[in-house]
Design a protein around this motif. Sequence first.
Motif, PDB file in Angstrom:
ATOM      1  N   GLN A  34     -11.234 -22.797  35.036  1.00 30.29           N
ATOM      2  CA  GLN A  34     -12.560 -22.291  34.672  1.00 30.29           C
ATOM      3  C   GLN A  34     -13.636 -23.344  34.886  1.00 30.29           C
ATOM      4  N   ALA A  35     -13.289 -24.603  34.613  1.00 30.24           N
ATOM      5  CA  ALA A  35     -14.258 -25.680  34.821  1.00 30.24           C
ATOM      6  C   ALA A  35     -14.588 -25.799  36.307  1.00 30.24           C
ATOM      7  N   LEU A  36     -13.559 -25.694  37.139  1.00 28.89           N
ATOM      8  CA  LEU A  36     -13.788 -25.738  38.585  1.00 28.89           C
ATOM      9  C   LEU A  36     -14.682 -24.573  39.016  1.00 28.89           C
ATOM     10  N   LEU A  38     -16.775 -22.834  37.079  1.00 26.39           N
ATOM     11  CA  LEU A  38     -18.122 -22.999  36.522  1.00 26.39           C
ATOM     12  C   LEU A  38     -18.977 -23.931  37.370  1.00 26.39           C
ATOM     13  N   TRP A  43     -25.216 -21.653  35.313  1.00 23.08           N
ATOM     14  CA  TRP A  43     -24.748 -20.965  34.115  1.00 23.08           C
ATOM     15  C   TRP A  43     -25.866 -20.248  33.382  1.00 23.08           C
ATOM     16  N   LEU A 265     -24.466 -25.854  31.856  1.00 19.10           N
ATOM     17  CA  LEU A 265     -23.004 -25.938  31.833  1.00 19.10           C
ATOM     18  C   LEU A 265     -22.385 -26.019  33.223  1.00 19.10           C
ATOM     19  N   ALA A 268     -22.840 -29.618  34.430  1.00 19.38           N
ATOM     20  CA  ALA A 268     -21.990 -30.455  33.573  1.00 19.38           C
ATOM     21  C   ALA A 268     -20.527 -30.337  33.998  1.00 19.38           C
ATOM     22  N   ALA A 269     -20.106 -29.108  34.298  1.00 26.20           N
ATOM     23  CA  ALA A 269     -18.724 -28.895  34.748  1.00 26.20           C
ATOM     24  C   ALA A 269     -18.455 -29.669  36.036  1.00 26.20           C
TER      25      ALA A 269
ATOM     26  N   GLU B 118     -13.111 -33.766  28.300  1.00 23.31           N
ATOM     27  CA  GLU B 118     -14.483 -33.423  28.699  1.00 23.31           C
ATOM     28  C   GLU B 118     -14.506 -32.208  29.618  1.00 23.31           C
ATOM     29  N   MET B 119     -13.466 -32.101  30.460  1.00 21.04           N
ATOM     30  CA  MET B 119     -13.413 -30.986  31.397  1.00 21.04           C
ATOM     31  C   MET B 119     -13.082 -29.689  30.649  1.00 21.04           C
ATOM     32  N   LEU B 120     -12.286 -29.801  29.592  1.00 19.82           N
ATOM     33  CA  LEU B 120     -11.851 -28.604  28.871  1.00 19.82           C
ATOM     34  C   LEU B 120     -12.890 -28.106  27.872  1.00 19.82           C
ATOM     35  N   ILE B 122     -16.014 -27.644  27.933  1.00 12.68           N
ATOM     36  CA  ILE B 122     -17.024 -26.693  28.390  1.00 12.68           C
ATOM     37  C   ILE B 122     -16.446 -25.263  28.427  1.00 12.68           C
ATOM     38  N   PRO B 123     -15.286 -25.045  29.097  1.00 12.56           N
ATOM     39  CA  PRO B 123     -14.680 -23.706  29.011  1.00 12.56           C
ATOM     40  C   PRO B 123     -14.295 -23.315  27.575  1.00 12.56           C
ATOM     41  N   VAL B 126     -17.411 -21.982  25.997  1.00 10.98           N
ATOM     42  CA  VAL B 126     -17.759 -20.647  26.502  1.00 10.98           C
ATOM     43  C   VAL B 126     -16.831 -19.601  25.879  1.00 10.98           C
TER      44      VAL B 126
END
Lengths: 296, 273
Positions: A34-36, A38, A43, A265, A268-269, B118-120, B122-123, B126
């Motif tokens: 999901q980060a990839l 995003l 956002w 977001l 940031a991602a 830090e990468m986790l 954000i998801p 959400v």
Amino acid sequence: MRLTLARREALWAFVFLAIPLAFFLYFRILPTFQALWLSLYEWHADPSQRRFVGLEHYARLLTDPVLRRALFNTLLYTLLGIPSQIALGLVIALLLQRVPFGRDFFRAIYFAPYVTPAVAVAWVWSWMLSPHFGLVNELLALLGIPPQPFLQSPSQALPTVTWVVVWQNLGFQVVLFLAGLESIPRQYYEAARIDGAEGWRLFRHITWPLLNPVLVFSVVIGTIGYLQLFTQVVNLNFTDQGGPLNSTLTLALYIYQLAFLRFQLGYAATVTVLLFALILLITLVQLKLLTRRVEL
Amino acid sequence: MKAKNRLTGFLVLLFLFLGGSVMVLPFLWMVLTSFKPFPELFELRFLPREPTLENYRAVLGETGFMRWFGNSLLVASLTTLSVLFFDSLAGYTLARLRFPGKNLVFILILSTLMVPTEMLVIPWYVMSAEKGWINTYWGLLFPGLITAFGVFLMRQFFETLPQDLFDAGRMDGLSEFGVFWRIGLPLVRPALAALGIFTFLGNWNAFLWPLIVVQTPEMRTLPVGIALFSGEAGTAWNLIMAASSLAVLPVLLVFFFFQRQIIEGVVLTGVKG
């Protein structure tokens, strides 16, 4: 009959793993993707308004001066912090090995900061480092050194934060090195002494090479820690997060600011992907170095 | 020769003592400051002239401190229990049971270790916003309920045990879960202790995710409470030092009681892992 036994075992295995596996898939692996995902979007809280921007954010990485600063700072923290804590940790471990009594006592003293909440540590240090009424300046005055601005100076803030982090990590290094030193067989030293080796040469040819796996582990774990530096940076300069002129800003703090103060977001991602790439690189280097056997 | 040895011994102790003072000084200064009335803060005397408990009374009475302490205790305890149970169960399964896809599952779990929090976050944020987990205990808890590191650690431990023990348990009619619970777990108690202590401390000290997921003062954990309360209180350093002393105290108590397990835990991961 054997077949059903094996099947029964496999069935139990999946029952036992069901919850952990679901957890890892849903809360670790899915969010990674999901980060990839995003990072390719602009956002918006309303899902219908999220706009696909492709690699735009990645292009922005290249031209963002604040990101460049955060990246530079993060690497500088690592370059200052790792050698300091490794050198100090090694010296203290070597000295502790030589004391006839009080080893456990000293080890406990050095280790205590490592388990202490980083928030509390940061606040105490920022109090002690205060330019006007801080204890540190008072102690420096005893040595005839004029008061220093420390955290409030763009040039001193980063080394000062590094010092606090080194102070907190030191005990961990000491414990690792002590264990590493103890795992070196006595016979090696005895054999070398019979051959006439002493002091420095014992260290150079036995201690250092046999300590190599611990050293690699410390560098890698330490580097990953410095790449994620956040709590101390935030709390040491609470009113001026990231320090004067972004002088203490780290990647992790920049990610936090982008995502949760400015709600960008997507971008940031993208920065988290950069951080992930750095950590991946370090981990691969570790695997490479640790699988290389130590030769005597 | 003997005199020289004695001199080096003395210098070694002196150096360690000086270094030790640097390690202890911030704790000492924090506690001493916490007993000073506000006007004395800027005098730079070591001992408080008129020691007072007023700062502690103010922190405990006028801030959300008790609630934050309770929140931290709850979150750290529940995550620790969950980690101990699920990580050892998964570790046991990966070490002792044969099933198709075993290596794949292990690599899958291990690979998550490389992904930075830090990468986790954000998801996670959400996800929490969509599901209404923001500002709830579940929101605080869920990321830490199972850890890849713990699964890895427990697997290493279960692998060292002799297979005969488990076979004997099966002969005696224990269920698969019974074998894990009655035979496996008691044998890995040292590893459970180390993992439990590290998980508890890690969650007690956690800052980034609680800062993100918490919105109201009542839901803050202790580190978030102290950070934001200091921000609100501005320069009330005496209160900050009292609050910090109270936050550090349980950690140091745990450390001094379980020192051996903690040190062994570090050694286990770094030197033998």
